[in-house]
Design an enzyme around this catalytic site. Structure first.
Site, PDB file in Angstrom:
ATOM      1  CE  LYS A 251      46.052  21.916  69.712  1.00  0.00           C
ATOM      2  NZ  LYS A 251      44.740  21.528  70.306  1.00  0.00           N
TER       3      LYS A 251
ATOM      4  CG  ASP B 196      48.264  24.524  72.299  1.00  0.00           C
ATOM      5  OD1 ASP B 196      48.437  23.771  73.286  1.00  0.00           O
ATOM      6  OD2 ASP B 196      47.141  24.791  71.841  1.00  0.00           O
TER       7      ASP B 196
END
Length: 308
Positions: free
Chosen positions: A11, A141
């Site tokens: 990401k 995350d």
């Protein structure tokens, strides 16, 4: 014996706003995640006992990856087994294509891929929301690694709302020469704020600017909206990041930002060909082995294929 391989993306944080420290020690965050086409692959194979191994992809340095019970992919597999009542140990093999301690959630991607792979191996059919709930126990995350695409994260970053965009964006990532500890970067952010008395403001319009740019699909507009409250702290701990960001702009990047807690630098290009040109320009400056190109958004964790 059947092995299952799953893939999960890295990401980049298009926006990372850091609020005050909460009673549980975490910070309130407002972030916009985008999943990009650097991936981790995790293969789970039935075994006599739990274990984990790792290999590099694309020259990724894996020397900092733990090979004991603290490994996040192995923890994910064992947590799913415990909650589902499965008594079938697996060996977890990680093929890493995301920098370690680089601010791109490589460890979280490992956990997301391990959850998806084990869910398929054991035929649990837990569903994405069920796996994301488990993932949030492993790391902030991990739920995004499962969902992928583009999303606004709040709380610790684990509470996700998808951002709908049909646009694709081209990135060049410059890997740091050494990893940065996420807790250390947050602590440095707190220290710097205390020195000059800055407030921990979250609602200042930056989120709206990023969402508008994503809906419009204009990379220049998105570049102008990129923002990371941890960038100053990351640059304080790793001063070479300042030069890397400057080199990216000089080489033609529309904009640059420290990814997450760093030290990876994300450079936005106007197109895929422009990203390739940017990577070629930067390679002699920062070292060819530290430059990666990618696009986003891409899907979250998914099974690639069962191997019989």
């Amino acid at each position: 014996m059947v092995a299952v391989t799953a893939q999960a993306p890295a990401k980049v944080n298009l926006l990372l706003q850091v609020g005050p420290v909460r009673p549980d020690g975490y910070h309130d965050l407002v972030t916009v995640f985008q999943a990009v086409s650097l991936h981790e692959e995790v293969t789970v194979t039935p075994a006599r006992e739990w274990g984990v191994s790792v290999e590099p992809a694309d020259g990724t340095d894996v020397s900092g990856v733990p090979l004991d019970s603290s490994n996040l992919a192995l923890r994910a597999a064992r947590l799913l087994a415990e909650r589902a009542g499965v008594d079938e140990p697996v060996h977890v093999h990680v093929r890493k294509g995301v920098p370690v301690a680089g601010g791109m959630a490589g460890g979280s991607a490992d956990a997301a891929a391990a959850l998806v792979a084990c869910d398929a191996l054991w035929q649990l059919r837990s569903g994405l929301d069920g796996l994301a709930e488990l993932g949030a126990e492993l790391g902030s995350d991990v739920p995004f690694g499962l969902h992928g695409r583009t999303a606004v994260g709040t709380g610790r970053g684990e509470q996700l709302v998808p951002v709908l965009t049909t646009a694709s964006f081209a990135w060049v990532f410059v890997l740091g020469s050494a990893g940065l500890s996420t807790p250390a970067v947050f602590a440095e952010c707190d220290r710097l704020r205390a020195l000059d008395g800055r407030a921990d403001a979250l609602g200042d319009g930056r989120l709206e600017a990023v969402e508008l740019a994503l809906r419009g699909g204009d990379p220049e507009e998105l570049g102008a909206a990129l923002s990371n409250d941890l960038a100053e702290a990351a640059c304080s701990l790793a001063p070479e990041l300042v030069a890397t960001l400057a080199a990216g702009r000089e080489a033609g990047a529309l904009a640059g930002v420290v990814s997450g807690s760093g030290p990876t630098v994300a450079l936005l290009a106007g197109s895929v060909p422009a990203a390739r040109r940017l990577a070629r320009e930067l390679a002699p400056v920062v070292g060819a082995g530290r430059v990666r190109t990618a696009t986003g958004p891409v899907p979250g964790a998914r099974v690639l294929e069962p191997l019989v």
